[in-house]
Write a protein that holds these residues in place. Sequence first.
Motif, PDB file in Angstrom:
ATOM      1  N   LYS A 224      37.856  32.698  67.896  1.00  0.00           N
ATOM      2  CA  LYS A 224      38.672  32.692  66.676  1.00  0.00           C
ATOM      3  C   LYS A 224      39.172  31.291  66.353  1.00  0.00           C
ATOM      4  O   LYS A 224      39.179  30.863  65.189  1.00  0.00           O
ATOM      5  N   GLU A 225      39.573  30.576  67.384  1.00  0.00           N
ATOM      6  CA  GLU A 225      40.045  29.206  67.178  1.00  0.00           C
ATOM      7  C   GLU A 225      38.917  28.299  66.673  1.00  0.00           C
ATOM      8  O   GLU A 225      39.102  27.497  65.754  1.00  0.00           O
ATOM      9  N   GLU A 226      37.750  28.458  67.264  1.00  0.00           N
ATOM     10  CA  GLU A 226      36.615  27.614  66.864  1.00  0.00           C
ATOM     11  C   GLU A 226      36.102  27.995  65.480  1.00  0.00           C
ATOM     12  O   GLU A 226      35.679  27.134  64.703  1.00  0.00           O
ATOM     13  N   TRP A 227      36.153  29.275  65.151  1.00  0.00           N
ATOM     14  CA  TRP A 227      35.622  29.729  63.861  1.00  0.00           C
ATOM     15  C   TRP A 227      36.462  29.220  62.700  1.00  0.00           C
ATOM     16  O   TRP A 227      35.927  28.900  61.632  1.00  0.00           O
ATOM     17  N   ASN A 228      37.753  29.139  62.890  1.00  0.00           N
ATOM     18  CA  ASN A 228      38.653  28.707  61.821  1.00  0.00           C
ATOM     19  C   ASN A 228      38.917  27.203  61.824  1.00  0.00           C
ATOM     20  O   ASN A 228      39.678  26.717  60.983  1.00  0.00           O
ATOM     21  N   LYS A 229      38.349  26.487  62.757  1.00  0.00           N
ATOM     22  CA  LYS A 229      38.590  25.048  62.846  1.00  0.00           C
ATOM     23  C   LYS A 229      37.696  24.315  61.856  1.00  0.00           C
ATOM     24  O   LYS A 229      36.524  24.661  61.671  1.00  0.00           O
ATOM     25  N   SER A 230      38.262  23.324  61.230  1.00  0.00           N
ATOM     26  CA  SER A 230      37.494  22.478  60.300  1.00  0.00           C
ATOM     27  C   SER A 230      37.385  21.081  60.896  1.00  0.00           C
ATOM     28  O   SER A 230      38.392  20.455  61.220  1.00  0.00           O
ATOM     29  N   ASP A 231      36.161  20.604  61.064  1.00  0.00           N
ATOM     30  CA  ASP A 231      35.934  19.281  61.629  1.00  0.00           C
ATOM     31  C   ASP A 231      34.844  18.586  60.836  1.00  0.00           C
ATOM     32  O   ASP A 231      34.538  18.961  59.688  1.00  0.00           O
ATOM     33  N   GLN A 232      34.216  17.593  61.441  1.00  0.00           N
ATOM     34  CA  GLN A 232      33.229  16.785  60.724  1.00  0.00           C
ATOM     35  C   GLN A 232      31.940  17.539  60.437  1.00  0.00           C
ATOM     36  O   GLN A 232      31.167  17.151  59.559  1.00  0.00           O
ATOM     37  N   TYR A 233      31.687  18.622  61.172  1.00  0.00           N
ATOM     38  CA  TYR A 233      30.430  19.341  61.001  1.00  0.00           C
ATOM     39  C   TYR A 233      30.566  20.372  59.881  1.00  0.00           C
ATOM     40  O   TYR A 233      31.408  21.273  59.954  1.00  0.00           O
ATOM     41  N   HIS A 234      29.712  20.221  58.869  1.00  0.00           N
ATOM     42  CA  HIS A 234      29.692  21.202  57.782  1.00  0.00           C
ATOM     43  C   HIS A 234      28.743  22.363  58.081  1.00  0.00           C
ATOM     44  O   HIS A 234      28.856  23.418  57.468  1.00  0.00           O
ATOM     45  N   VAL A 235      27.801  22.137  58.994  1.00  0.00           N
ATOM     46  CA  VAL A 235      26.820  23.162  59.343  1.00  0.00           C
ATOM     47  C   VAL A 235      26.940  23.437  60.838  1.00  0.00           C
ATOM     48  O   VAL A 235      26.838  22.525  61.669  1.00  0.00           O
ATOM     49  N   LYS A 236      27.175  24.703  61.176  1.00  0.00           N
ATOM     50  CA  LYS A 236      27.275  25.126  62.572  1.00  0.00           C
ATOM     51  C   LYS A 236      26.393  26.352  62.768  1.00  0.00           C
ATOM     52  O   LYS A 236      26.328  27.228  61.901  1.00  0.00           O
ATOM     53  N   ILE A 237      25.728  26.389  63.897  1.00  0.00           N
ATOM     54  CA  ILE A 237      24.894  27.542  64.214  1.00  0.00           C
ATOM     55  C   ILE A 237      25.384  28.138  65.529  1.00  0.00           C
ATOM     56  O   ILE A 237      25.550  27.439  66.532  1.00  0.00           O
ATOM     57  N   TYR A 238      25.676  29.435  65.507  1.00  0.00           N
ATOM     58  CA  TYR A 238      26.223  30.160  66.647  1.00  0.00           C
ATOM     59  C   TYR A 238      25.138  31.073  67.220  1.00  0.00           C
ATOM     60  O   TYR A 238      24.402  31.729  66.474  1.00  0.00           O
ATOM     61  N   LEU A 239      25.072  31.106  68.537  1.00  0.00           N
ATOM     62  CA  LEU A 239      24.206  32.050  69.238  1.00  0.00           C
ATOM     63  C   LEU A 239      25.092  33.026  70.007  1.00  0.00           C
ATOM     64  O   LEU A 239      25.774  32.648  70.970  1.00  0.00           O
ATOM     65  N   PHE A 240      25.117  34.271  69.555  1.00  0.00           N
ATOM     66  CA  PHE A 240      25.841  35.334  70.244  1.00  0.00           C
ATOM     67  C   PHE A 240      24.833  36.078  71.122  1.00  0.00           C
ATOM     68  O   PHE A 240      23.940  36.779  70.607  1.00  0.00           O
ATOM     69  N   ALA A 241      24.948  35.907  72.438  1.00  0.00           N
ATOM     70  CA  ALA A 241      23.963  36.509  73.340  1.00  0.00           C
ATOM     71  C   ALA A 241      24.602  36.781  74.692  1.00  0.00           C
ATOM     72  O   ALA A 241      25.616  36.186  75.073  1.00  0.00           O
ATOM     73  N   TYR A 276      36.800  41.037  66.881  1.00  0.00           N
ATOM     74  CA  TYR A 276      36.770  39.851  66.026  1.00  0.00           C
ATOM     75  C   TYR A 276      35.344  39.515  65.592  1.00  0.00           C
ATOM     76  O   TYR A 276      35.139  38.979  64.509  1.00  0.00           O
ATOM     77  N   MET A 277      34.381  39.840  66.413  1.00  0.00           N
ATOM     78  CA  MET A 277      32.979  39.639  66.018  1.00  0.00           C
ATOM     79  C   MET A 277      32.652  40.479  64.792  1.00  0.00           C
ATOM     80  O   MET A 277      31.944  40.022  63.882  1.00  0.00           O
ATOM     81  N   ALA A 278      33.177  41.699  64.754  1.00  0.00           N
ATOM     82  CA  ALA A 278      32.943  42.543  63.582  1.00  0.00           C
ATOM     83  C   ALA A 278      33.653  41.992  62.357  1.00  0.00           C
ATOM     84  O   ALA A 278      33.158  42.130  61.222  1.00  0.00           O
ATOM     85  N   GLU A 279      34.816  41.363  62.559  1.00  0.00           N
ATOM     86  CA  GLU A 279      35.534  40.781  61.422  1.00  0.00           C
ATOM     87  C   GLU A 279      34.758  39.643  60.768  1.00  0.00           C
ATOM     88  O   GLU A 279      34.786  39.483  59.545  1.00  0.00           O
ATOM     89  N   ILE A 280      34.078  38.856  61.554  1.00  0.00           N
ATOM     90  CA  ILE A 280      33.324  37.720  60.994  1.00  0.00           C
ATOM     91  C   ILE A 280      31.905  38.112  60.596  1.00  0.00           C
ATOM     92  O   ILE A 280      31.140  37.265  60.122  1.00  0.00           O
ATOM     93  N   GLY A 281      31.532  39.383  60.785  1.00  0.00           N
ATOM     94  CA  GLY A 281      30.244  39.860  60.314  1.00  0.00           C
ATOM     95  C   GLY A 281      29.155  39.905  61.355  1.00  0.00           C
ATOM     96  O   GLY A 281      27.979  40.042  61.006  1.00  0.00           O
ATOM     97  N   VAL A 282      29.482  39.822  62.629  1.00  0.00           N
ATOM     98  CA  VAL A 282      28.489  39.890  63.705  1.00  0.00           C
ATOM     99  C   VAL A 282      28.592  41.284  64.329  1.00  0.00           C
ATOM    100  O   VAL A 282      29.594  41.614  64.981  1.00  0.00           O
ATOM    101  N   TYR A 283      27.547  42.103  64.128  1.00  0.00           N
ATOM    102  CA  TYR A 283      27.596  43.491  64.571  1.00  0.00           C
ATOM    103  C   TYR A 283      26.651  43.774  65.735  1.00  0.00           C
ATOM    104  O   TYR A 283      26.711  44.858  66.324  1.00  0.00           O
ATOM    105  N   LYS A 284      25.782  42.851  66.050  1.00  0.00           N
ATOM    106  CA  LYS A 284      24.856  43.089  67.154  1.00  0.00           C
ATOM    107  C   LYS A 284      24.586  41.774  67.876  1.00  0.00           C
ATOM    108  O   LYS A 284      24.782  40.683  67.335  1.00  0.00           O
ATOM    109  N   THR A 285      24.143  41.905  69.098  1.00  0.00           N
ATOM    110  CA  THR A 285      23.741  40.747  69.898  1.00  0.00           C
ATOM    111  C   THR A 285      22.341  41.019  70.456  1.00  0.00           C
ATOM    112  O   THR A 285      22.028  42.176  70.794  1.00  0.00           O
TER     113      THR A 285
END
Length: 686
Positions: A224-241, A276-285
């Motif tokens: 949650k902290e990382e998802w809402n953080k704004s830094d220099q990177y405009h593009v981030k790719i997450y791997l939920f596994a 929280y994964m469901a809140e951000i739209g991640v429903y499966k791994t």
Amino acid sequence: MWVKLCCLLLYFLALFVLARVFEAVAWYESGFLATQLVDPVALSFRKLRTILECRGLGHSGLPEKKDVRELVEKSGDLMEGELYSALKEEEASESVSSTNFSGEMHFYELVEDTKDGIWLVQVIANDRSPLVGKVHWEKMVKKVSRFGIRTGTFNCSSDPRYCRRRGWLKSTLIMSVPQTSTSKGKVMLKEYSGRKIEVEHIFKWITAHAASRIKTIYNSEHLKEEWNKSDQYHVKIYLFANLDQPPAFFSALSVKFTGRVEFIFVNVENWDNKSYMAEIGVYKTPSYILRTPEGIYRYGNNTGEFISLRAMDSFLRSLQPEVNDLFVLSLVLVNLMAWMDLFITQGATIKRFVVLISTLGTYNSLLIISWLPVLGFLQLPYLDSFYEYSLKLFRYSNTTTLASWVRADWMFYSSHPALFLSTYLGHGLLIDYFEKKRRRNNNTDEVNANNLEWLSSLWDWYTSYLFHPIASFQHFPFDSDWDEDPDLFLERLAFPDLWLHPLIPTDYIKNLPMWRFKCLGVHSDEEMLETFQDSESDSDSENKEIFSSEKEVSEDDDLNVFHSRSEGEPRCGAEACSCANKYCHHEPYERKARSYGSYSTAGDMEPDWSAWPSEMLHCTECVVCLENFANGCLLMGLPCGHVFHQNCIVMWLAGGRHCCPVCRWASYKKKQPYTHPQPLSSDAPS
């Protein structure tokens, strides 16, 4: 240029349609599409192991098929297209080259100065055997090359001082990885310290060090902290596994896109609360989620989005390209467009290749020159907002379904270069056929020109530019003056100062004003025939000669101005002229005038100046041949206003003397038009 651009766009459209045809044929024969999911349960142990090797997951400690299948399922969904590509890559036994370093500078240039890649180097100490044998090293090279890891061998016998300074006193393995997460940061060298010298153990060591650069999240609060953080990177790719560490292809991409895309691994193995994964739209791994300022994109739902290094690399390049990526793309497109000239150009084979080389040089030079100011502008701080808007446009356009089709087609044709080249050749041959047919319908002579004829014209073009300094740009090739008079070459050899004369095109001669000289009071041809129809036979035959020659010098004033006097029309017409002696004195015509009763000389007859162009000076004699103008003869005027016989002045100008014989004004340059003075009133006292 626009024709070649249209041909290239038609070629890309044909490739797109051809790819859809291949998909339809594959679906008809096998019953599945490339985007269709594959059930790992139905695959053999060999195919499952091949998928794991392509994704970069170790399977040495998994002897059972069930464990291997579960590992494949944990790393991501498997599609038919990914399975096909993995099997083809395994069957292709291509030897991967490895670099042999010659010394310190070579090693520094390729390894330590490379900021966006991973190197694996085997160091061979003096008088020692290598740590990894030849057979195992070849397997290692082939295994790591799938993930963009470059390999090399450094023999200390070539530079023992550098090895001593580095502390390489025994044979070892060195791995080069960027140290920071910024682009073009420092590089750190790590030495292999394991005891087992096996391919799988070395590969685990490599993937572990590469994965240490990726930010890893182990709980929902951190997510949650990382998802809402704004830094220099405009593009981030997450791997939920549910994995111990991310796959090797994911770690290799994090090095390749350092400073552009941030890679984050979310380990959900021991999570109890996934709300929280469901809140951000991640429903499966497992799930690959791309987060941009524009929204969330789920990787793997569109065509060609496989869980592999090559597929994800092309996807991220389209979203967050570097300037070098755009330059390479423009270079490929420009050269493809330039090669279209080989098929559009008609005529001799040598001509086609000469024009092709000229087009390639011109287009590439213009491309490089046009990129230089672009690179300068991109470094200005005021253009940061423009750069951001451009990247936003790339992200919007390349997350569409059409963009996914284009990426899939690019991967397909780049993996089958023979198909790409054959379709390009076939498209070019079709263009050549239609272009040749069009020019034949237009009766173009260059279609049937052979190599010798074109080489001869090329030599004429080259020599004319060699002996004439270029004064104006001409169409290539053009007719040389030496074709009509080869003595001009000897004349230039005899008078070297003439070599400095500029090359003037002769096309302007056709645009010079031409008209016929007429006298006032001269009867028409019909009246002359009626008056002298009862004359003696010798007079009658003479009149017939005169009238026939007059017809030859008819109203067709647009015939070729380069005809000589012997081949073309006579300089003077056949009509008699009875102008006043001060205006016209031509003995043959005076004899004819005296033979005709009504054409007796009359001192008050003058030329008809109303037929002359207003800017021409009034005269009755040609200074080239020193003969008077006869009634009906063809005249030509120069921009300076002086008038001559048409054949006389054409021969003068075609000989290279591009100036007026009287005033030396350039015959191809305009001059202020001459204004005739107004005549005095006739009522003035004498």
